[in-house]
Design a protein around this motif. Structure first.
Motif, PDB file in Angstrom:
ATOM      1  N   TYR A  82      43.297  55.297  12.451  1.00  0.00           N
ATOM      2  CA  TYR A  82      43.669  54.206  11.649  1.00  0.00           C
ATOM      3  C   TYR A  82      44.346  52.999  12.627  1.00  0.00           C
ATOM      4  O   TYR A  82      45.534  53.767  13.156  1.00  0.00           O
ATOM      5  N   VAL A  83      44.400  51.606  12.049  1.00  0.00           N
ATOM      6  CA  VAL A  83      45.037  50.722  13.294  1.00  0.00           C
ATOM      7  C   VAL A  83      45.837  49.648  11.715  1.00  0.00           C
ATOM      8  O   VAL A  83      45.608  49.717  11.159  1.00  0.00           O
ATOM      9  N   ARG A  84      46.961  49.660  12.333  1.00  0.00           N
ATOM     10  CA  ARG A  84      48.147  48.631  11.225  1.00  0.00           C
ATOM     11  C   ARG A  84      47.999  47.087  12.378  1.00  0.00           C
ATOM     12  O   ARG A  84      48.448  46.474  11.500  1.00  0.00           O
ATOM     13  N   HIS A  85      47.908  47.015  13.444  1.00  0.00           N
ATOM     14  CA  HIS A  85      47.040  45.277  14.309  1.00  0.00           C
ATOM     15  C   HIS A  85      46.720  45.376  14.712  1.00  0.00           C
ATOM     16  O   HIS A  85      46.099  46.305  15.619  1.00  0.00           O
ATOM     17  N   VAL A  86      46.264  43.913  15.025  1.00  0.00           N
ATOM     18  CA  VAL A  86      45.426  43.783  16.300  1.00  0.00           C
ATOM     19  C   VAL A  86      46.447  44.039  17.606  1.00  0.00           C
ATOM     20  O   VAL A  86      47.503  43.591  17.172  1.00  0.00           O
ATOM     21  N   HIS A  87      45.377  44.670  18.149  1.00  0.00           N
ATOM     22  CA  HIS A  87      46.145  44.364  19.743  1.00  0.00           C
ATOM     23  C   HIS A  87      46.711  46.154  19.755  1.00  0.00           C
ATOM     24  O   HIS A  87      48.066  46.290  20.819  1.00  0.00           O
ATOM     25  N   GLU A  88      47.416  46.980  18.831  1.00  0.00           N
ATOM     26  CA  GLU A  88      47.260  48.289  18.363  1.00  0.00           C
ATOM     27  C   GLU A  88      47.159  49.087  19.922  1.00  0.00           C
ATOM     28  O   GLU A  88      45.192  49.000  19.808  1.00  0.00           O
ATOM     29  N   PRO A  89      47.527  50.128  20.717  1.00  0.00           N
ATOM     30  CA  PRO A  89      47.226  50.539  21.576  1.00  0.00           C
ATOM     31  C   PRO A  89      46.380  51.992  20.735  1.00  0.00           C
ATOM     32  O   PRO A  89      46.365  52.694  20.101  1.00  0.00           O
ATOM     33  N   VAL A  90      44.750  51.827  21.454  1.00  0.00           N
ATOM     34  CA  VAL A  90      44.308  53.246  20.953  1.00  0.00           C
ATOM     35  C   VAL A  90      43.530  54.070  22.046  1.00  0.00           C
ATOM     36  O   VAL A  90      43.904  54.950  21.820  1.00  0.00           O
ATOM     37  N   LEU A  91      43.424  53.723  22.765  1.00  0.00           N
ATOM     38  CA  LEU A  91      42.640  54.713  24.510  1.00  0.00           C
ATOM     39  C   LEU A  91      43.671  53.890  25.856  1.00  0.00           C
ATOM     40  O   LEU A  91      44.075  52.607  25.099  1.00  0.00           O
ATOM     41  N   LEU A  92      43.335  55.120  26.602  1.00  0.00           N
ATOM     42  CA  LEU A  92      44.138  54.467  27.806  1.00  0.00           C
ATOM     43  C   LEU A  92      43.733  54.506  28.644  1.00  0.00           C
ATOM     44  O   LEU A  92      42.385  55.952  28.354  1.00  0.00           O
ATOM     45  N   LEU A  93      42.899  54.006  29.749  1.00  0.00           N
ATOM     46  CA  LEU A  93      42.152  54.643  30.417  1.00  0.00           C
ATOM     47  C   LEU A  93      42.832  54.531  32.269  1.00  0.00           C
ATOM     48  O   LEU A  93      43.754  53.081  32.221  1.00  0.00           O
ATOM     49  N   ALA A  94      42.231  55.086  33.192  1.00  0.00           N
ATOM     50  CA  ALA A  94      42.904  54.681  34.743  1.00  0.00           C
ATOM     51  C   ALA A  94      42.574  54.951  35.894  1.00  0.00           C
ATOM     52  O   ALA A  94      41.354  55.398  35.510  1.00  0.00           O
ATOM     53  N   HIS A  95      42.059  53.954  36.661  1.00  0.00           N
ATOM     54  CA  HIS A  95      40.966  53.693  37.810  1.00  0.00           C
ATOM     55  C   HIS A  95      41.795  53.071  39.482  1.00  0.00           C
ATOM     56  O   HIS A  95      43.043  52.750  39.219  1.00  0.00           O
ATOM     57  N   ARG A  96      40.935  54.062  40.357  1.00  0.00           N
ATOM     58  CA  ARG A  96      41.598  53.039  41.858  1.00  0.00           C
ATOM     59  C   ARG A  96      42.055  52.051  41.863  1.00  0.00           C
ATOM     60  O   ARG A  96      42.828  51.021  42.396  1.00  0.00           O
ATOM     61  N   ASP A  97      40.577  51.523  41.130  1.00  0.00           N
ATOM     62  CA  ASP A  97      40.273  49.817  41.206  1.00  0.00           C
ATOM     63  C   ASP A  97      40.598  49.046  40.143  1.00  0.00           C
ATOM     64  O   ASP A  97      40.223  49.326  39.496  1.00  0.00           O
TER      65      ASP A  97
END
Lengths: 734, 276
Positions: A82-97
């Protein structure tokens, strides 16, 4: 004394979080909500990307409660369906590049079933927009003194006005960023921040770790202005989650656009004044209603509101005062700490309103203030008796003289296609945490004697450009008769430094600086010099101690103690809101171009009484920087909103003042030492942001004979007001 | 990203003839602004023209000024005779970004970037500049006031490069450049104006009030005819015919029209007898 870290900064050798060497690490990034409110129905990972190469974290990955621990626990670390504002963090990603990571972020689609969003804090929510309590009110506070209704009913003149202030972006030079990695079984987080122990608390809570297994280190910080008070906890948690899942160091650094779009800003506010006055201009009643936009989570809104309403009645004596304050939930990106912390909004309204009252009564605005400024022995809105020996009228007179006010006020305003005007603001700012806040913080500072005779100041208060390192060095050196080179200020590393509280609220020099002095005294007692040892004698005593106690730690310590005679009641909102107030009178001169309705500030005088000036250059810099930031807020800085998010999150379209847009800023200090501040100092950091906006708008009012009520006063807005005024005048003549 | 770095104009023309989707760049200042955000642009081919010596010239000859495609704002600010002959170029150049941008950004780049808010284009257009385009097929010249076909659309074909800008040298008795930005420096124009009068007649060019920088022919006609103008409001009918400003992040349509009328009136009152 030169700035201790100045040469490193001047030569570009200082290493900020993004510059730190880091081996074999991953870049982190955040996937954010596209919608202002609703249930997340799907998270789709686009084609054409090998997702097995990416570390992906969602709310399921949290080892502890999905909560960013602050005043309330309502804000999730990552949205859980459930989100309550635009730009609310939902997922995190990580990568070397990093470029691959940016492409991946763009390839994730968050689908949201939209629900009715509350986007205007000024209007009562419709039932389907209610998401917090019964009425979307995040916090309601009230100050009452005397009987406002009766006083208003009998007041000879009642003047009303409604004033609005916009959001403001901090625009610290260094965007937010964090590095997280494991050191054995200790999670280490390094980054740009104002409050290392806030970050510790947030990490231990949501990651379910104890304090021994979390270490937070502040890296050299390129400005904060409050923007790095609470928000860094979020980035720290995000970087930590990615590091924990990947087992690799993770660096999460925002670029300017993400920083402007997703992090906090100054709370927008609307303030209504109803003021009773006698015909000769004595305030008899102030009825003030303050509403602030809190955004989608509580964050620090209750305390921003608190400081806002406490300052709302201004530095004036008035027997009957009622201030009602509400912080509203909306589906906007949450608002947060920003230099001034609610007071700039209410001071803007109060000081602009003072001029409206003056115009109504036909009294000069300076004279109206002279008649009402607090005299010693009189009480503020919360009933705090002001008795510090400062002559507040003298502060105003000094500013008037420096600005050549009387002559300029009387001068011809017109000059071809330009009009000139001059405006005043008189105001105050309480330093340190409000009410019982400092007692609850129970801050501690240590000062260690090192084996080579030098001393080390250990505190969690950080340098972000304002001069903490230099000021603490100077305070300790003066207290112990040492040279600056005999003093080391420890890195703010929670594995080493005690919790001396956050670097906020204009408290570092006044409150924590005083603890530095007391910890120095304690150190001196511990080396047994009979309390007399200073300078070389003290250094020898410290070295002797270490010879007698090989491997031992010699530490003097001080913990905050409430100054005597201070009392605050949090239930009735009465008593001594702050240990000390700084007092100021600012005067702006403007020139308005009638062809473009552009307002140029042509001169600025800033006079303030701050107890004691600890470092002339830094103090002057704080004032000039605050005035520049205040002029930007007054005239230029315009957050454009779309669905509760900033539509102009770039420095090409969100304009802050350049040197071309600023006048000479003439600064003068008056000193009346405060017995419980370091060397007599009171807080200064926030004060200068409170006065410029009302002073500038009062000057525009003087120039054009209009009453602008809203900032930023862009040329577009001023054109509308002035043309409407001209049309109305035309109709009156006909 | 692939960056091609031709050393001669011939090489450059060959390159873009074979790669019509490639983007020619000189200072690359417009590209840099959105570089981190527009990841898709990282996949494109770029032709870096900055090493082509033959495009660097600035020359006064045969009664005209010739700016090579690599001439920067900085070059124009510091070139001899520019202040006397083409003061509007100097005035506009000083209003472009900061010194760093002035030192890298080129006049030709300003033209092909085709921003309606361009600072360099209005003054070039007021001076009747001509765009010189080259391709393997040969050269073509297009007057700047006919170069734009729509928002961000120009007459340059993908196989063509702007190689020079030719500007006739005329004596002007009126030459005004106005830029109204959100602040006094380093801002994008909310309204831009260039006004010039010579033996060739009146030129009034406006920026940020239409999909392209454009000449205001109704205003020019009004000036040529000597129609009496007693205040800024008298200019509004012509402004309505000439421009179509919009509300956007930077300003409003109403503000842009009002300011345009007032600046025109104020600038022309002293020099144009019909303005009272």
């Amino acid at each position: 004394m030169h700035r201790r870290e100045g040469l490193a900064k001047l030569t570009g050798r200082e290493r900020y979080v993004d510059d730190l060497p880091l081996d074999d690490f991953l870049w982190g990034a955040t996937v954010r909500s596209p919608a202002s409110r609703g249930r997340v129905t799907a998270v789709r990972f686009g084609r054409g990307i090998d997702w097995s190469q990416f570390v992906v974290v969602d709310s399921q990955d949290l080892p502890g409660p999905n909560e960013i621990l602050l005043i309330e626990r309502d804000q999730p670390v990552l949205a859980a369906g459930y989100v309550r504002h635009v730009h609310e963090p939902v997922l995190l990603l990580a990568h070397r590049d990093r470029v691959a990571l940016r492409r991946a972020v763009a390839a994730v689609t968050i689908e949201v079933a939209p629900e009715p969003a509350a986007l205007d804090f000024r209007v009562p929510p419709r039932p389907e927009q209610i998401q917090y309590g019964a009425d979307n009110v995040l916090k309601h506070l009230r100050i009452e003194k005397g009987d406002v209704e009766r006083a208003l009913a009998t007041a000879p003149v009642v003047v009303e006005g409604v004033y609005e202030t916009g959001a403001q972006e901090h625009v610290y030079l260094e965007p937010q960023g964090m590095i997280a990695h494991m050191d054995g079984d200790v999670l280490v987080v390094r980054g740009s921040m104002q409050c290392p122990y806030y970050v510790v608390k947030a990490l231990t809570h949501a990651l379910n770790r104890d304090e021994q297994h979390v270490r937070v280190v502040q890296t050299p910080t390129g400005g904060g202005f409050g923007g790095k008070e609470e928000y860094p906890s979020t980035i720290a948690l995000h970087a930590a989650l990615l590091a924990l899942k990947s087992g690799r160091p993770v660096k999460l650094v925002y670029d300017r656009t993400e920083d402007m779009a997703a992090t906090t800003k100054r709370h927008p506010a609307r303030v209504r004044h109803r003021t009773g006055v006698t015909r000769d201009g004595k305030l008899v009643a102030q009825d003030i209603e303050v509403v602030m936009d809190g955004g989608a989570y509580v964050t620090l809104s209750p305390v921003v509101l608190s400081r806002g309403i406490i300052h709302a009645a201004g530095p004036y004596a008035c027997e009957h005062v009622r201030i009602d304050g509400r912080a509203m939930f909306t589906n906007a990106v949450p608002f947060g700490a920003f230099r001034g912390f609610g007071a700039p909004q209410t001071h803007f309204a109060g000081e602009r309103h003072m001029d409206v009252v003056a115009h109504r009564l036909g009294i000069d605005p300076a004279e109206l203030r002279r008649r009402n400024l607090l005299r010693d022995g009189e009480r503020t809105a919360t009933g705090q008796v002001v008795n510090d020996g400062t002559d507040r009228v003298a502060v105003l007179e000094r500013a008037l003289a420096l600005a050549d006010y009387d002559k300029k006020r009387a001068a011809n305003k017109a000059g071809g296609t330009t009009r000139r005007g001059i405006g005043i603001a008189t105001f105050h700012h309480g330093a340190g945490f409000t009410g019982s806040g400092e007692v609850m913080l129970s801050s501690r500072v240590d000062v260690a004697g090192l084996p080579d005779g030098r001393i080390e100041v250990l505190s969690a208060n950080i340098e972000m450009g304002q001069g903490t390192i230099t000021v603490f060095t100077a305070l300790a050196a003066a207290r112990l008769g040492l040279t600056p080179d005999d003093v080391v200020v420890a890195e703010a590393d929670t594995a080493r430094v005690p919790n001396s509280g956050p670097t906020v609220a204009s408290r570092t020099s006044m409150v924590v600086g005083r603890l530095v002095e007391r910890a120095c005294d304690d150190l001196r007692r511990r080396v047994n010099t009979g309390g007399r040892g200073k300078g070389e004698g003290l250094k020898r005593a410290i070295m002797d101690w270490h010879r007698a106690h090989p491997g031992g730690r010699l530490v003097g310590s001080a913990t905050y103690e409430r100054p005597p005679g201070i009392a605050w009641d949090d239930h009735t909102y009465t008593g001594d809101a702050y240990g000390a107030f700084a007092w100021a009178a600012y005067i702006a001169e403007v020139e308005v171009d009638l062809r473009t309705y552009t307002t140029r500030v042509t001169d600025f005088v800033a006079v303030q009484e701050i107890g004691k000036v600890l470092h002339e250059t830094f103090a002057r810099g704080q004032v000039q920087g605050g005035v520049a930031q205040g002029i930007g807020w007054a005239l230029l800085e315009d957050c454009k909103w779309q669905d509760g998010a900033m539509a102009n999150a770039q420095l090409t379209n969100y304009l802050i003042p350049t040197t071309e847009d600023l006048p000479p800023i003439r600064v003068a200090f008056l000193e009346n030492p405060y017995p419980h501040g370091a060397q007599g100092a009171k807080g200064l950091g926030e004060l200068p942001i409170d006065g410029p906006a009302p002073a500038v708008l009062n000057a525009v009012a003087d120039a054009l004979g209009v009453e602008p009520t809203t900032i930023p006063l862009t040329p577009e807005r001023l054109m509308e007001i002035a043309e409407r005024g001209a049309r109305n005048a035309e109709q009156r003549r006909q | 990203m692939t960056v091609h770095q031709p050393g001669t104009l011939r090489e450059a023309l060959d390159l873009i003839a074979g790669k019509p989707e490639a983007v020619p760049v000189a200072g690359a200042t417009d590209l840099l602004v959105h570089w981190p955000a527009r990841v898709a642009e990282h996949d494109r081919d770029y032709v870096d023209l900055s090493r082509i010596a033959e495009l660097k010239a600035i020359a006064f000859r045969n009664g005209e000024l010739m700016l090579g495609a690599l001439a920067t704002y900085w070059d124009v600010i510091h070139a001899g005779r520019m202040k006397e002959g083409f003061p509007l170029l100097v005035a506009a150049a000083r209003q472009v970004g900061a010194v760093q941008i002035q030192a890298r950004g080129t006049w030709a780049g300003n033209i092909v970037n085709a921003s309606p808010a361009a600072d360099g284009v209005p003054v070039l257009m007021a001076y009747d500049a001509v765009v010189v385009l080259a391709s393997r097929a040969g050269q073509e010249e297009v007057p700047l006031d006919r170069f734009y076909t729509g928002y961000k659309q120009t007459r340059r074909r993908p196989d063509q490069l702007v190689v020079a800008i030719r500007i006739p040298w005329r004596a002007h008795d009126v030459a005004v450049f106005e830029k109204v930005g959100g602040r006094r420096a380093q801002a994008i124009a909310k309204v831009g104006l260039a006004i010039a009068h010579s033996a060739a007649g009146w030129r009034v060019v406006a920026a940020s009030v239409a999909p392209t920088v454009r000449r205001c022919t109704a205003i020019e006609r009004l000036l040529t005819d000597g129609t009496p103008v007693r205040g800024p409001d008298d200019l509004h009918p012509a402004i309505e015919r000439d421009v179509t400003p919009i509300d956007d992040l930077r300003s409003t349509a109403a503000y842009r029209k009002t300011v345009m009328a007032r600046l025109l009136y104020d600038d022309l009152r002293g020099v144009c007898p019909a303005f009272s």
